[in-house]
Design an enzyme around this catalytic site. Structure first.
Site, PDB file in Angstrom:
ATOM      1  N   ARG A 163       0.824  -1.225   0.000  1.00 14.33           N
ATOM      2  CA  ARG A 163       0.000   0.000   0.000  1.00 14.33           C
ATOM      3  C   ARG A 163       0.860   1.279   0.000  1.00 14.33           C
ATOM      4  O   ARG A 163       0.479   2.285   0.592  1.00 14.33           O
ATOM      5  CB  ARG A 163      -0.933   0.044   1.209  1.00 14.33           C
ATOM      6  CG  ARG A 163      -1.943  -1.065   1.292  1.00 14.33           C
ATOM      7  CD  ARG A 163      -2.989  -0.953   0.186  1.00 14.33           C
ATOM      8  NE  ARG A 163      -4.121  -1.823   0.438  1.00 14.33           N
ATOM      9  CZ  ARG A 163      -4.179  -3.111   0.108  1.00 14.33           C
ATOM     10  NH1 ARG A 163      -3.165  -3.687  -0.519  1.00 14.33           N
ATOM     11  NH2 ARG A 163      -5.258  -3.813   0.372  1.00 14.33           N
ATOM     12  N   SER A 237     -10.864  -1.060   3.333  1.00 12.07           N
ATOM     13  CA  SER A 237     -10.087  -1.265   4.571  1.00 12.07           C
ATOM     14  C   SER A 237      -9.729   0.095   5.146  1.00 12.07           C
ATOM     15  O   SER A 237      -9.105   0.900   4.465  1.00 12.07           O
ATOM     16  CB  SER A 237      -8.780  -1.998   4.286  1.00 12.07           C
ATOM     17  OG  SER A 237      -9.020  -3.235   3.707  1.00 12.07           O
ATOM     18  N   GLU A 333      -5.159   3.231   6.778  1.00 12.26           N
ATOM     19  CA  GLU A 333      -4.707   3.178   5.389  1.00 12.26           C
ATOM     20  C   GLU A 333      -5.297   4.397   4.661  1.00 12.26           C
ATOM     21  O   GLU A 333      -4.735   4.912   3.706  1.00 12.26           O
ATOM     22  CB  GLU A 333      -5.233   1.884   4.752  1.00 12.26           C
ATOM     23  CG  GLU A 333      -4.867   1.748   3.307  1.00 12.26           C
ATOM     24  CD  GLU A 333      -5.582   0.606   2.581  1.00 12.26           C
ATOM     25  OE1 GLU A 333      -5.989  -0.369   3.198  1.00 12.26           O
ATOM     26  OE2 GLU A 333      -5.717   0.747   1.355  1.00 12.26           O
TER      27      GLU A 333
END
Ligand code: EPU
Length: 337
Positions: A163, A237, A333
């Site tokens: 990520r 998420s 995130e």
């Protein structure tokens, strides 16, 4: 080109938060991207480079300029051992997956239905079901904001990790991504050994799926677990899965022998944040107008009319509970502005 003032971002973030920005510029070509960077001055700062807004939480109005690519187009060139698929940064990622699957260009199937746009795929290194977009990114084209010059980066130069890329670090707000080229295969070599992909295919009696069948299975798995942002605002998420040392991991495993985990390297293990949040009893719970999704605790949702700060309050409570129970600090995130 769009150039708007005092503009609501409600349609530009999947949490559905109604915050405004001082200026909103949307460019539809490389020439317009160059014109855009020429037109912004010190008083337009700070900048926020926005994709589909599927990884963004707005907690207040943004007193600066939002830049958004609406560059479209998918073209292909065959090369030795595969096909290069060049996509405008404003293309919807899942439309690219559908296009590639329909044409027999393989490598995107496991990333089906991830929300967001092509430009953000290269910033965020989107990933799911054992695949990451870094495995297929070949080249990223951009316009340098300071100079208006065209430039491009190879996969290695972007320094991809989980990520993460340089576009989120030292290259933050330095480049407008205009195109991303993915290198795909003409031979279908599916990755089925992750999570419940095989179980989903088994339900349909499929042992040797086509790419379209694999895409459909991934779509079904996601639909069953992840809320549709059009129905309930969310950004997928909310937290990243933390990496912990092997020592810490072994200590936890003694206490929680059922704990799911992924081996990362010789010294680290990844533990699903969703599992820890679930263990803390947060799954399906709400705090004011913010909630934890009932089928996947890693996803925070807008239960209706939540502000960005409602979501942040829930995020903070969850972080603190996970820290108390597991001694691990989990990190969002999602980009919180
Ligand atoms: N789990 C629970 N309870 C929960 C959620 C998860 O016990 O409420 C357990 C699951 O049973 C499983 C493990 O935790 O053993 C991992 O769960 P899952 O397979 O659902 O994946 P994840 O690690 O929670 C990651 C990505 C997702 C991606 C899935 C599938 C991150 C931050 N998230 O989630 O990506 O779809 O794997 O590959 O890495 C996104 O980034 O927005 C996203 C949805």
């Amino acid at each position: 080109m769009k150039d708007l003032r005092n503009y609501s971002l409600a349609q530009h973030n999947t949490f559905g938060i109604d915050a405004k920005c001082s200026r909103f510029i949307e460019f539809s070509s490389v020439a317009e991207a160059k014109e855009t960077v020429k037109n912004i001055s010190d008083e337009d700062m700070p900048l926020l480079l926005l994709g589909g807004g599927s990884n963004l939480l707005l907690t207040k109005d943004f007193n600066g300029t939002v830049l958004h690519s609406a560059i479209k187009g998918i073209s292909s060139t065959f090369i030795d051992g595969g096909v290069l698929v060049r996509c405008g940064s404003g293309e919807t990622w899942d439309d690219v997956v559908a296009h590639c699957v329909a044409h027999g260009w393989y490598g995107t199937e496991n990333l089906s239905l991830i929300p967001g746009e092509v430009g953000a795929s290269a910033v965020q290194n989107i990933g799911a079901y054992g695949a990451e977009v870094k495995d297929i990114i070949y080249k990223v084209e951009a316009v340098e904001i300071a100079t208006g010059k065209s430039c491009y980066f190879t996969n290695e130069q972007c320094e991809y990790a989980y990520r993460k890329s340089r576009f989120k670090e030292d290259w933050k707000n330095k480049y407008l991504i205009t195109h991303v080229t993915y290198k795909l295969s003409l031979v279908f070599n599916p990755h089925l050994d992750y999570g419940n992909i095989r179980a989903e295919l088994d339900k349909e009696g499929i042992s040797d799926p086509t790419a379209a069948e694999l895409r459909n299975a991934i779509i079904k798995i996601r639909d069953a677990k992840l809320p549709d942002p059009k129905v309930e605002g969310n950004a997928g998420s909310f937290f990243m899965n933390p990496l912990v040392s092997k020592d810490k991991f072994n200590e936890l495993l003694k206490k929680y022998p059922q704990m799911p985990h992924y081996d990362v390297d010789d010294t680290h293990e990844k533990i699903p944040a969703g599992w820890m949040i679930d263990q803390c009893g947060w799954k399906g719970k709400t705090l004011g107008r913010a909630g934890v999704h009932s089928k996947q605790a890693l996803v925070l949702v807008n239960k209706g009319g939540a502000t960005g700060n409602d979501i942040v309050a829930l995020c903070d409570r969850i972080r603190s509970d996970v820290e108390k129970k597991f001694g691990i600090d989990i990190h969002p995130e999602v980009n919180i502005i």
